[in-house]
Scaffold this motif. Structure first.
Motif, PDB file in Angstrom:
ATOM      1  N   LEU A  25     -32.745  -2.977 -28.957  1.00 33.03           N
ATOM      2  CA  LEU A  25     -32.591  -4.084 -29.884  1.00 33.03           C
ATOM      3  C   LEU A  25     -33.363  -5.295 -29.389  1.00 33.03           C
ATOM      4  N   LYS A  26     -34.022  -5.984 -30.295  1.00 30.71           N
ATOM      5  CA  LYS A  26     -34.663  -7.256 -29.978  1.00 30.71           C
ATOM      6  C   LYS A  26     -33.774  -8.387 -30.475  1.00 30.71           C
ATOM      7  N   ALA A  27     -33.698  -9.459 -29.697  1.00 30.39           N
ATOM      8  CA  ALA A  27     -32.744 -10.519 -29.987  1.00 30.39           C
ATOM      9  C   ALA A  27     -32.936 -11.110 -31.379  1.00 30.39           C
ATOM     10  N   ALA A  28     -34.161 -11.477 -31.723  1.00 33.20           N
ATOM     11  CA  ALA A  28     -34.391 -12.127 -33.019  1.00 33.20           C
ATOM     12  C   ALA A  28     -34.032 -11.198 -34.168  1.00 33.20           C
ATOM     13  N   GLY A  29     -34.432  -9.936 -34.067  1.00 37.22           N
ATOM     14  CA  GLY A  29     -34.130  -8.981 -35.126  1.00 37.22           C
ATOM     15  C   GLY A  29     -32.642  -8.746 -35.278  1.00 37.22           C
ATOM     16  N   PHE A  30     -31.918  -8.684 -34.149  1.00 40.66           N
ATOM     17  CA  PHE A  30     -30.480  -8.442 -34.228  1.00 40.66           C
ATOM     18  C   PHE A  30     -29.758  -9.665 -34.789  1.00 40.66           C
ATOM     19  N   ILE A  31     -30.223 -10.851 -34.458  1.00 36.71           N
ATOM     20  CA  ILE A  31     -29.638 -12.065 -35.036  1.00 36.71           C
ATOM     21  C   ILE A  31     -29.857 -12.083 -36.545  1.00 36.71           C
ATOM     22  N   VAL A  32     -31.026 -11.673 -36.981  1.00 33.83           N
ATOM     23  CA  VAL A  32     -31.287 -11.564 -38.424  1.00 33.83           C
ATOM     24  C   VAL A  32     -30.276 -10.612 -39.067  1.00 33.83           C
ATOM     25  N   THR A  33     -29.964  -9.508 -38.388  1.00 36.91           N
ATOM     26  CA  THR A  33     -28.977  -8.563 -38.913  1.00 36.91           C
ATOM     27  C   THR A  33     -27.600  -9.204 -39.007  1.00 36.91           C
ATOM     28  N   ILE A  34     -27.209  -9.974 -38.006  1.00 38.95           N
ATOM     29  CA  ILE A  34     -25.913 -10.660 -38.042  1.00 38.95           C
ATOM     30  C   ILE A  34     -25.836 -11.580 -39.263  1.00 38.95           C
ATOM     31  N   TYR A  35     -26.900 -12.333 -39.493  1.00 34.80           N
ATOM     32  CA  TYR A  35     -26.903 -13.213 -40.661  1.00 34.80           C
ATOM     33  C   TYR A  35     -26.838 -12.401 -41.950  1.00 34.80           C
ATOM     34  N   GLY A  36     -27.633 -11.350 -42.038  1.00 32.41           N
ATOM     35  CA  GLY A  36     -27.666 -10.573 -43.266  1.00 32.41           C
ATOM     36  C   GLY A  36     -26.367  -9.865 -43.566  1.00 32.41           C
ATOM     37  N   ASP A  37     -25.701  -9.331 -42.522  1.00 32.01           N
ATOM     38  CA  ASP A  37     -24.495  -8.537 -42.750  1.00 32.01           C
ATOM     39  C   ASP A  37     -23.234  -9.388 -42.804  1.00 32.01           C
ATOM     40  N   VAL A  38     -23.150 -10.418 -41.976  1.00 33.34           N
ATOM     41  CA  VAL A  38     -21.913 -11.174 -41.826  1.00 33.34           C
ATOM     42  C   VAL A  38     -21.982 -12.568 -42.435  1.00 33.34           C
ATOM     43  N   VAL A  39     -23.039 -13.307 -42.118  1.00 40.67           N
ATOM     44  CA  VAL A  39     -23.055 -14.751 -42.375  1.00 40.67           C
ATOM     45  C   VAL A  39     -23.518 -15.083 -43.793  1.00 40.67           C
ATOM     46  N   GLU A  40     -24.638 -14.526 -44.208  1.00 39.32           N
ATOM     47  CA  GLU A  40     -25.206 -14.885 -45.509  1.00 39.32           C
ATOM     48  C   GLU A  40     -24.232 -14.625 -46.663  1.00 39.32           C
ATOM     49  N   ASP A 213     -15.070  -4.044 -31.779  1.00 40.83           N
ATOM     50  CA  ASP A 213     -15.997  -2.923 -31.644  1.00 40.83           C
ATOM     51  C   ASP A 213     -16.446  -2.405 -33.010  1.00 40.83           C
ATOM     52  N   SER A 214     -15.561  -2.459 -33.999  1.00 37.70           N
ATOM     53  CA  SER A 214     -15.939  -2.026 -35.345  1.00 37.70           C
ATOM     54  C   SER A 214     -17.068  -2.899 -35.894  1.00 37.70           C
ATOM     55  N   LEU A 215     -16.984  -4.209 -35.643  1.00 35.82           N
ATOM     56  CA  LEU A 215     -18.053  -5.087 -36.108  1.00 35.82           C
ATOM     57  C   LEU A 215     -19.358  -4.792 -35.378  1.00 35.82           C
ATOM     58  N   VAL A 216     -19.287  -4.632 -34.068  1.00 36.80           N
ATOM     59  CA  VAL A 216     -20.501  -4.322 -33.299  1.00 36.80           C
ATOM     60  C   VAL A 216     -21.117  -3.012 -33.782  1.00 36.80           C
ATOM     61  N   ALA A 217     -20.277  -2.002 -33.983  1.00 35.62           N
ATOM     62  CA  ALA A 217     -20.777  -0.708 -34.461  1.00 35.62           C
ATOM     63  C   ALA A 217     -21.449  -0.866 -35.822  1.00 35.62           C
ATOM     64  N   ARG A 218     -20.831  -1.645 -36.714  1.00 42.83           N
ATOM     65  CA  ARG A 218     -21.411  -1.817 -38.050  1.00 42.83           C
ATOM     66  C   ARG A 218     -22.732  -2.578 -37.976  1.00 42.83           C
ATOM     67  N   LEU A 219     -22.805  -3.580 -37.130  1.00 38.71           N
ATOM     68  CA  LEU A 219     -24.046  -4.348 -37.007  1.00 38.71           C
ATOM     69  C   LEU A 219     -25.184  -3.486 -36.470  1.00 38.71           C
ATOM     70  N   VAL A 220     -24.907  -2.668 -35.462  1.00 31.73           N
ATOM     71  CA  VAL A 220     -25.946  -1.788 -34.922  1.00 31.73           C
ATOM     72  C   VAL A 220     -26.350  -0.760 -35.974  1.00 31.73           C
ATOM     73  N   LEU A 221     -25.378  -0.254 -36.716  1.00 32.54           N
ATOM     74  CA  LEU A 221     -25.656   0.678 -37.820  1.00 32.54           C
ATOM     75  C   LEU A 221     -26.595   0.038 -38.838  1.00 32.54           C
ATOM     76  N   VAL A 222     -26.253  -1.158 -39.313  1.00 33.68           N
ATOM     77  CA  VAL A 222     -27.073  -1.850 -40.310  1.00 33.68           C
ATOM     78  C   VAL A 222     -28.451  -2.145 -39.752  1.00 33.68           C
ATOM     79  N   HIS A 223     -28.501  -2.613 -38.515  1.00 33.75           N
ATOM     80  CA  HIS A 223     -29.775  -2.992 -37.907  1.00 33.75           C
ATOM     81  C   HIS A 223     -30.735  -1.809 -37.859  1.00 33.75           C
ATOM     82  N   GLN A 224     -30.244  -0.683 -37.368  1.00 34.75           N
ATOM     83  CA  GLN A 224     -31.140   0.451 -37.194  1.00 34.75           C
ATOM     84  C   GLN A 224     -31.466   1.129 -38.518  1.00 34.75           C
ATOM     85  N   TYR A 225     -30.527   1.165 -39.444  1.00 31.05           N
ATOM     86  CA  TYR A 225     -30.837   1.737 -40.753  1.00 31.05           C
ATOM     87  C   TYR A 225     -31.837   0.850 -41.499  1.00 31.05           C
ATOM     88  N   ARG A 226     -31.640  -0.449 -41.406  1.00 27.84           N
ATOM     89  CA  ARG A 226     -32.554  -1.379 -42.085  1.00 27.84           C
ATOM     90  C   ARG A 226     -33.985  -1.198 -41.587  1.00 27.84           C
TER      91      ARG A 226
END
Length: 297
Positions: A25-40, A213-226
């Motif tokens: 995982l790259k930091a900037a890309g994973f932060i983008v995933t956090i915003y897309g999945d959780v924050v936005e 852990d469920s949130l972390v798992a979902r974020l990694v799932l979204v990040h890699q699928y995206r």
């Protein structure tokens, strides 16, 4: 004997480390995933501490998070604000449209095939052609490309021709094989299936993840699928090999996202904050995403 929660944490931790090692995982890309999945979908703004805590769970240091946030601000994707000693970041206006397009891709129904040719005009078309190729188009010549995905935004002048298959539909597969490296995309889907099939197996075996852990798992799932889907040219089924793994990957993504979301969203409501209070467990946007995944029609 270790408690059930300890065994679950150990099993999930080992699997998470393996997934991240296989597909870093790259930091900037994973932060983008956090915003897309959780924050936005919950208003677009969150405390920096939540970004740091969430990234730490996947091995991204605070230093890397702060550096990545600074770069995202410089790139015009995030805008910062302060409340006392705390810093909060929200999506900048130009980034909102990109996030909406990504959300439609991940959670909406499949796009209809929209064949078109793009003829670049003017000087120095190489940069624009590279943008087109990254957006799933195939190069037919120095200035000519073909694709079915939406056109990316670029400044190079171009003439765009709408296209449809009038005859020879049975040869679409051969045409696609000649112009796209489909094996590369198929391998990416199979890698996703292997990594997250292990997560599905863990959950099917009775392992219960904590809300965090469920949130972390979902974020990694979204990040890699995206990442896999954004690179996929998303050709129609008639143009793809018979053993194409994209639909299987979509089903796995959908199943895991729905299974992880109740606890993941609970953790968001407990832990993620803005200057005005906590983020909600659900919003109209998050409920719509879940509804579309359950019933894409």
């Amino acid at each position: 004997m270790p408690a059930e929660s300890d065994r679950a944490e150990s099993a999930f931790g080992a699997l998470l480390r393996a997934i991240v090692e296989e597909s870093p995982l790259k930091a900037a890309g994973f932060i983008v995933t956090i915003y897309g999945d959780v924050v936005e979908p919950r208003g677009g703004v969150v405390w920096t501490g939540n970004l740091i805590e969430t990234c730490a769970a996947v091995g991204i240091s605070e230093t890397l998070v702060r550096t990545a946030v600074s770069r995202l601000v410089a790139a015009g994707q995030l805008a910062g604000e302060r409340e006392g000693r705390r810093s909060f970041y929200r999506l900048a206006a130009p980034a909102r449209a990109e996030f909406a397009a990504a959300a439609r891709l991940l959670f909406g129904p499949p796009e209809a095939a929209d064949w078109h040719f793009v003829q670049l005009t003017g000087p120095a078309p190489d940069e624009a052609m590279q943008v087109l190729e990254r957006a799933g188009h195939a190069r037919l010549g120095p200035r000519l490309a073909v694709g079915v995905r939406s056109l990316p935004s670029f400044r190079q002048p171009a003439v765009v021709f709408k296209a449809e298959v009038l005859s020879g539909g049975q040869d679409l597969g051969a045409f696609a094989a000649d112009h796209w490296n489909l094996a590369l995309h198929a391998d990416a889907y199979r890698g996703f299936l292997d990594r997250f099939g292990r997560l599905a197996g863990l959950l099917a075996g009775g392992i219960r993840l904590t809300a965090a852990d469920s949130l972390v798992a979902r974020l990694v799932l979204v990040h890699q699928y995206r990442l896999v889907v954004l690179r996929d040219p998303r050709l129609p089924l008639a143009a793809l090999p018979g053993d194409w793994p994209g639909e299987q990957a979509r089903r796995l993504f959908t199943d895991l996202y729905l299974r992880l979301s109740p606890e993941a969203d609970l953790h968001v409501a407990r832990s993620f904050v803005t200057a005005d209070g906590r983020l909600p467990e659900a919003s109209e946007a998050t409920l719509r995403r879940l509804s579309l995944l359950r019933d894409p029609a």
